[in-house]
Design a protein around this motif. Structure first.
Motif, PDB file in Angstrom:
ATOM      1  N   GLY A  69      -5.858   2.670  14.910  1.00  0.00           N
ATOM      2  CA  GLY A  69      -4.733   2.781  15.826  1.00  0.00           C
ATOM      3  C   GLY A  69      -3.570   1.873  15.474  1.00  0.00           C
ATOM      4  O   GLY A  69      -2.736   1.587  16.307  1.00  0.00           O
ATOM      5  N   ASP A  70      -3.557   1.411  14.241  1.00  0.00           N
ATOM      6  CA  ASP A  70      -2.395   0.657  13.779  1.00  0.00           C
ATOM      7  C   ASP A  70      -2.176  -0.642  14.543  1.00  0.00           C
ATOM      8  O   ASP A  70      -1.098  -1.209  14.496  1.00  0.00           O
ATOM      9  CB  ASP A  70      -1.124   1.513  13.876  1.00  0.00           C
ATOM     10  CG  ASP A  70      -0.275   1.303  12.633  1.00  0.00           C
ATOM     11  OD1 ASP A  70      -0.840   0.888  11.604  1.00  0.00           O
ATOM     12  OD2 ASP A  70       0.941   1.528  12.705  1.00  0.00           O
ATOM     13  N   ILE A  71      -3.184  -1.105  15.236  1.00  0.00           N
ATOM     14  CA  ILE A  71      -2.933  -2.317  16.009  1.00  0.00           C
ATOM     15  C   ILE A  71      -2.938  -3.551  15.136  1.00  0.00           C
ATOM     16  O   ILE A  71      -2.434  -4.581  15.504  1.00  0.00           O
ATOM     17  CB  ILE A  71      -3.945  -2.495  17.159  1.00  0.00           C
ATOM     18  CG1 ILE A  71      -5.352  -2.271  16.651  1.00  0.00           C
ATOM     19  CG2 ILE A  71      -3.623  -1.603  18.319  1.00  0.00           C
ATOM     20  CD1 ILE A  71      -6.404  -2.629  17.646  1.00  0.00           C
ATOM     21  N   PHE A  72      -3.549  -3.416  13.952  1.00  0.00           N
ATOM     22  CA  PHE A  72      -3.562  -4.575  13.076  1.00  0.00           C
ATOM     23  C   PHE A  72      -2.460  -4.470  12.031  1.00  0.00           C
ATOM     24  O   PHE A  72      -2.568  -5.005  10.950  1.00  0.00           O
ATOM     25  CB  PHE A  72      -4.919  -4.707  12.369  1.00  0.00           C
ATOM     26  CG  PHE A  72      -5.972  -5.252  13.273  1.00  0.00           C
ATOM     27  CD1 PHE A  72      -6.107  -6.611  13.443  1.00  0.00           C
ATOM     28  CD2 PHE A  72      -6.814  -4.410  13.976  1.00  0.00           C
ATOM     29  CE1 PHE A  72      -7.081  -7.123  14.284  1.00  0.00           C
ATOM     30  CE2 PHE A  72      -7.778  -4.910  14.807  1.00  0.00           C
ATOM     31  CZ  PHE A  72      -7.909  -6.272  14.966  1.00  0.00           C
ATOM     32  N   SER A  73      -1.428  -3.734  12.366  1.00  0.00           N
ATOM     33  CA  SER A  73      -0.370  -3.518  11.396  1.00  0.00           C
ATOM     34  C   SER A  73       0.172  -4.857  10.920  1.00  0.00           C
ATOM     35  O   SER A  73       0.442  -5.761  11.708  1.00  0.00           O
ATOM     36  CB  SER A  73       0.730  -2.672  12.024  1.00  0.00           C
ATOM     37  OG  SER A  73       1.890  -3.435  12.137  1.00  0.00           O
ATOM     38  N   VAL A  74       0.277  -4.976   9.614  1.00  0.00           N
ATOM     39  CA  VAL A  74       0.578  -6.271   9.028  1.00  0.00           C
ATOM     40  C   VAL A  74       2.064  -6.551   9.046  1.00  0.00           C
ATOM     41  O   VAL A  74       2.530  -7.584   9.504  1.00  0.00           O
ATOM     42  CB  VAL A  74       0.111  -6.300   7.567  1.00  0.00           C
ATOM     43  CG1 VAL A  74       0.095  -7.733   7.094  1.00  0.00           C
ATOM     44  CG2 VAL A  74      -1.210  -5.637   7.433  1.00  0.00           C
ATOM     45  N   GLY A  76       4.089  -5.057  10.715  1.00  0.00           N
ATOM     46  CA  GLY A  76       4.642  -4.632  11.997  1.00  0.00           C
ATOM     47  C   GLY A  76       5.473  -5.733  12.638  1.00  0.00           C
ATOM     48  O   GLY A  76       4.970  -6.786  12.977  1.00  0.00           O
ATOM     49  N   LYS A  77       6.726  -5.463  12.784  1.00  0.00           N
ATOM     50  CA  LYS A  77       7.572  -6.420  13.494  1.00  0.00           C
ATOM     51  C   LYS A  77       7.173  -6.386  14.955  1.00  0.00           C
ATOM     52  O   LYS A  77       6.729  -5.367  15.452  1.00  0.00           O
ATOM     53  CB  LYS A  77       9.042  -5.978  13.377  1.00  0.00           C
ATOM     54  CG  LYS A  77       9.681  -6.378  12.094  1.00  0.00           C
ATOM     55  CD  LYS A  77      10.991  -7.065  12.402  1.00  0.00           C
ATOM     56  CE  LYS A  77      11.465  -7.809  11.182  1.00  0.00           C
ATOM     57  NZ  LYS A  77      12.144  -9.023  11.511  1.00  0.00           N
TER      58      LYS A  77
END
Lengths: 160, 339, 496
Positions: A69-74, A76-77
């Motif tokens: 779910g993209d919650i650990f997007s690196v 990610g601003k």
């Protein structure tokens, strides 16, 4: 391998956490329990973060994290809180360092001399040099701040 | 180019400031010289006196100091103000250090917590030595009371001694109260199980809630729960004689532990920097004793629930000497619990 | 209940001259201290304390409560205008208040904050009056495991508000928790991470850390960015902006009400501390809104919620202070000290012996907030013009004010050094998208969590966490909150 400012910062945090974990071992079992668990967890998370930042290969291997779910997007601003993150893409770190040097010098002179002398001087020099304001404006603000500080801290609070 | 200009200006800024430092330094040197001659003529005080309170505002010591200051200043030979300054930090150490390192001219005095500060000196790596301070006198001494929570199944000291485990609520074991209850229960042979808290109110509340069985605090702090709401049952009074307020509660002397009397109490003392000239110390001491005899001061102190127990400088210094000796004996027990 | 019968007579007493004069005096000092970063309620009441010795108890209480009541709203002024919480309880107001200022809507944010603060305080005061008779039971219902679970519930908010940078959010939180374990800990009988410095025995203090992380970091950022804070052509300087802010509180009245309830409840629990209430209220409002993505971009609800909570908590915090004599904060401790100097002992008997003083105190709380908010509304147009001054000029003033404000706190230069270190850390965190909010929440709650964890084990054993109903309820609430927000982010992630 990319090694940028953010990786340097993550590395600093990693080293700092490592020092704390190391120190934990000298405390009694009750006292070290929580900081040790937290510190080890912190080391783990920071290593993951660092890996994701510096090596594209690493981030591929850790893609399973991103899939969730993209919650650990690196990269990610924190778009959720734009005001809490920096507004500028490029930052002149030399300038940042210089500003903090100014502040350190200011605090140092505050320590050894009288605040009422240092405050206007700091404002004046900081504005005219670092802020490149014209000297009249700087002088005005320096005087204004000095008087305000005198009224507040000296007369009202009696701090100096 | 611009960068170079920036750094150049920074240097100018530094030079200007250095000059100011120099000028200020000279001025201060002159001031010191002036004061030295003044002290010779025993003109004291020459400026406002700072009364250091090494804890955050609001507690018993802060209250005591703030009541003391205006009366003390009344009895000083010259008209100055006694300014109360809270210097909290590191369980009293930062404030005490401030008094210890001040210029030895008597213009910095402090309020001390005995035996708490003695324990700190023994356990912590501190730079000051309590025996070296110029003691001015003792203001007050609080009487301790041991009380149990009604939720406990025990009602007497004997039952407590026989019990398998007694939950004791206290603040850190290196504090005056913590050490007091540690030594008391250790001496009685009670099986201690400590539940530690940040402050006295929190641990008293724990006993009121029933999370802990036993508390031992100054009577003033426990009184509302003993007298007004019956949420705590008094067990022992740490005094020579029974309290008029609690006629049915035995003293520690009656129970056969008179030696604990010296350990379990809380004293509020005033001292100034080590090495203060004798004549200055004499002035401070005179003013102190006059303050203690002021009926208005006594009344205020009583209203604030602080028990006056005034002594002069010599006795105060003796109290400290004894306390340091006594607690050195308890150091191994203490280190067992505090690492 | 004789308390209710006394409401009107004490109201008349309260306005008997010179009562209002002392209220205005106290509130003015409180406002000034609230606005200055670093200084806050504790310093204001300590400054006023000697003045109150000579006064009769009624006036002493009016002055001190007047000062402490005024700080919460005043602190939001700097939070909104320069992204620097004026006092610790305003930290959450920055999240949406400052974006509003950047959009040129500072007036609206100030209007909302003033209204929400005043109403929040009134709400708290009403609850205080109603709950006082049963307050004792309420306070006693909370023991170590409940404290621990509350801290954990507060910490779980980090997951909600650092959704898009969860990894970095966790890292920041762990750093905050580690910072919170610095210093001497009486409960574990140990001294940790002092690096040989006596100063660090007290750990990392919240206020210098906050000032560094927000005020200094922000001022550096503003200075480098140049321009003005309001980055928009259309600056809503007209009075309509302020009025719109006032109206918005009534438009979102349910948001206000829920936040005020949260604030009051957190205030009642001794030891949890008011600095938490604003975060929890904010997070709850974000969590329960359908349009979460609006928050952080200047949503007026993000100003209403924390301000309602931090003013309502004062009413709640008076319950343990008055009924048990347990101060929940330094302000309350000083107030207790002042009462005792006047021979009034807070505790079980206070309700019976001095009901009229308690009511005077409640009136002082209400009117101090009303006064402050009115002044705030009147000045908000002028204040919001700060956002039009070039940041190169604002920044050095922020530097000087925050450094001296911190120094004034304890007169310790070590505090100022902490400010600079955390300023650098805060700037780096801001630059590299590590949420500073996570660190602050962890720093605030870490001590409580750790302390109550050990105390639960000492008193009740490990089972203590789950055998008590309130503690268990809080645990379940935390789990539900976490599962929901993780599931939601996952769904949103898939949708993208």
């Amino acid at each position: 391998m990319r090694f940028k400012g953010d990786s340097v910062f993550s590395l600093c945090l990693l080293l700092f956490t490592a020092v704390l974990v190391f120190l934990c071992f000298s405390y009694n079992p009750t006292a070290r329990l929580i900081p040790l668990v937290l510190g080890l967890l912190g080391l783990l998370l920071l290593s993951v973060q660092l890996l994701l930042e510096i090596s594209p290969a690493g981030s591929k291997n850790l893609m399973f994290l991103k899939d969730k779910g993209d919650i650990f997007s690196v990269q990610g601003k924190a778009q959720f809180y734009p005001s809490q993150t920096s507004t500028f893409v490029k930052i002149n770190w030399l300038q940042v360092l210089r500003i903090f040097t100014w502040l350190a010098v200011f605090v140092f002179f505050l320590y050894i001399t009288y605040p009422l002398v240092v405050i206007p001087l700091f404002i004046f020099f900081f504005l005219s040099v670092e802020g490149r304001e014209n000297w009249r404006r700087s002088l005005g603000l320096a005087a204004g701040t000095g008087v305000f500080m005198y009224l507040l801290f000296s007369l009202l609070l009696g701090i100096f | 180019m611009k960068k170079r200009k920036c750094f150049f200006s920074l240097i100018v800024f530094l030079i200007v400031l250095s000059l100011i430092v120099f000028a200020v330094g000279c001025q201060q040197a002159e001031k010191v010289a002036e004061e030295k001659t003044e002290v010779k003529a025993v003109e004291f005080p020459t400026k406002n006196i700072t009364l250091v309170v090494p804890v955050v505002p609001g507690g018993g010591f802060d209250r005591c100091a703030r009541i003391f200051a205006p009366y003390f200043e009344k009895y000083l030979p010259r008209k100055v103000t006694v300014v109360v300054e809270n210097v909290p930090g590191a369980s009293w150490v930062i404030g005490i250090d401030k008094v210890y390192r001040a210029k030895p001219d008597g213009h910095t005095i402090g309020i001390f917590n005995i035996p708490g500060n003695v324990v700190t000196q023994l356990v912590m790596d501190v730079k000051f030595d309590l025996n070296k301070f110029t003691w001015v006198g003792r203001i007050a001494e609080d009487i301790y009371v041991m009380a149990i929570s009604p939720s406990s199944t025990h009602r007497t000291v004997d039952e407590l001694i026989k019990a398998e485990k007694v939950k004791i609520a206290t603040d850190g074991l290196a504090s005056t109260s913590g050490l007091g209850v540690l030594i008391t229960t250790d001496r009685m042979g009670i099986n201690q199980h400590f539940i530690l808290h940040d402050g006295s109110t929190e641990s008293i509340l724990a006993a009121v809630r029933g999370d802990a069985e036993l508390v031992q605090y100054p009577y003033g702090s426990l009184k509302p729960y003993i007298k007004d709401s019956n949420e705590l049952i008094p067990l022992i009074v740490f005094a020579d004689n029974r309290l008029p307020d609690l006629p049915d509660v035995p003293t520690i002397v009656e129970l056969g532990y008179p030696e604990l009397l010296d350990v379990v109490k809380l004293q509020r003392l005033i001292a100034t920097t080590p090495g203060v000239p004798e004549d200055v110390a004499q002035i401070l001491n005179d003013a102190f004793l006059q303050t203690m005899n002021d009926p208005e001061f006594q009344h205020k102190l009583k209203e604030a629930k602080i028990d006056l127990a005034a002594t002069g400088a010599e006795e105060a210094a003796k109290i400290i000497k004894n306390a340091v000796e006594q607690f050195t004996a308890y150091k191994p027990l203490l280190l067992e619990h505090v690492k | 209940m004789n308390l209710m019968e006394l409401i009107i007579p004490t109201f008349i007493d309260f306005f008997e001259w010179p009562g209002p004069l002392y209220l205005v005096l106290g509130a003015s000092v409180g406002m000034l201290f609230g606005i200055l970063p670093g200084l806050g309620g504790p310093q204001a009441v300590v400054l006023l304390l000697p003045l109150t010795f000579g006064l009769e108890p009624r006036l002493a209480i009016t002055t001190l409560i007047g000062a402490s009541g005024a700080t919460a709203f005043s602190g939001s002024v700097t939070a909104i205008l320069i992204n620097t919480p004026g006092t610790a309880v305003n930290a959450a107001t920055c999240f949406d208040g400052f974006p509003l200022a950047r959009q040129g809507k500072a007036g609206m944010a100030l209007g909302a904050s003033a209204t929400s603060s005043a109403l929040g305080a009134i709400f708290g005061a009403i609850i205080l009056t109603l709950v006082l008779p049963i307050g004792r039971k309420l306070v006693l219902a909370f023991s170590y495991p409940e404290y621990f679970m509350l801290a954990i519930l507060g910490l779980s908010i980090i997951v909600v508000i650092s959704r898009e940078t969860l990894l970095k959010g966790f890292i920041a939180a762990i750093l905050g928790l580690l910072f919170s374990s610095f210093g001497y800990c009486g409960i574990t009988g140990s001294v940790r991470f002092t690096f040989g410095l006596i100063y660090l025995w007290d750990g990392i203090k919240l206020v210098p850390a906050l000032i560094g992380l927000f005020a200094i970091a922000e001022a550096v950022d503003l200075f480098i960015g140049r321009g003005t804070i309001a980055r928009t052509e259309r600056f809503e300087g007209a009075i309509t902006g302020v009025f719109e802010g006032v109206k918005s509180v009534f438009k979102h009245f349910r948001v206000f009400l829920r936040s005020a309830i949260i604030g009051t409840i957190i205030g009642i629990i001794p030891g949890v501390g008011g600095s938490v209430s604003n975060f929890i209220a904010y997070a709850h409002i974000v969590q329960s809104s359908k349009d979460k993505e609006k928050f952080g971009h200047g949503d007026i609800r993000g100003v209403i919620a924390p301000e309602a909570a931090n003013d309502a908590k004062d009413g709640g915090a008076l319950i343990p202070t008055l009924i048990f004599g347990i101060p929940g904060s330094i302000v309350m401790a000083v107030l207790l000290g002042a009462l005792m100097i006047h021979g009034i002992e807070p505790g079980p008997r206070m309700m019976l012996d001095y009901p009229e003083l308690i009511l005077i105190l409640i009136w002082a709380l209400v009117f101090s907030n009303l006064f402050t908010s009115t002044v705030g509304l009147l000045l908000s147009l002028q204040l919001s013009k700060i956002t039009l001054i070039p940041t190169t000029i604002v920044a050095p003033v922020i530097f000087v004010l925050s450094i001296l404000g911190t120094y004034a706190l304890n007169k310790m230069f070590a505090d100022v050094v902490v400010v600079l270190i955390f300023g650098l850390l805060g700037f780096a965190m801001k630059r590299f998208d590590y949420p500073r909010i996570s660190l602050v929440i962890a720093l605030v709650l870490g001590g409580l969590a750790q302390k109550s964890f050990h105390q639960t084990i000492m008193a009740l054993g490990i089972k203590g966490f789950i055998i008590r109903p309130i503690s268990l309820g809080l645990l379940i609430a935390t789990i539900v909150l976490l599962v929901f927000s993780l599931a939601k982010s996952k769904r949103e992630g898939e949708a993208v």
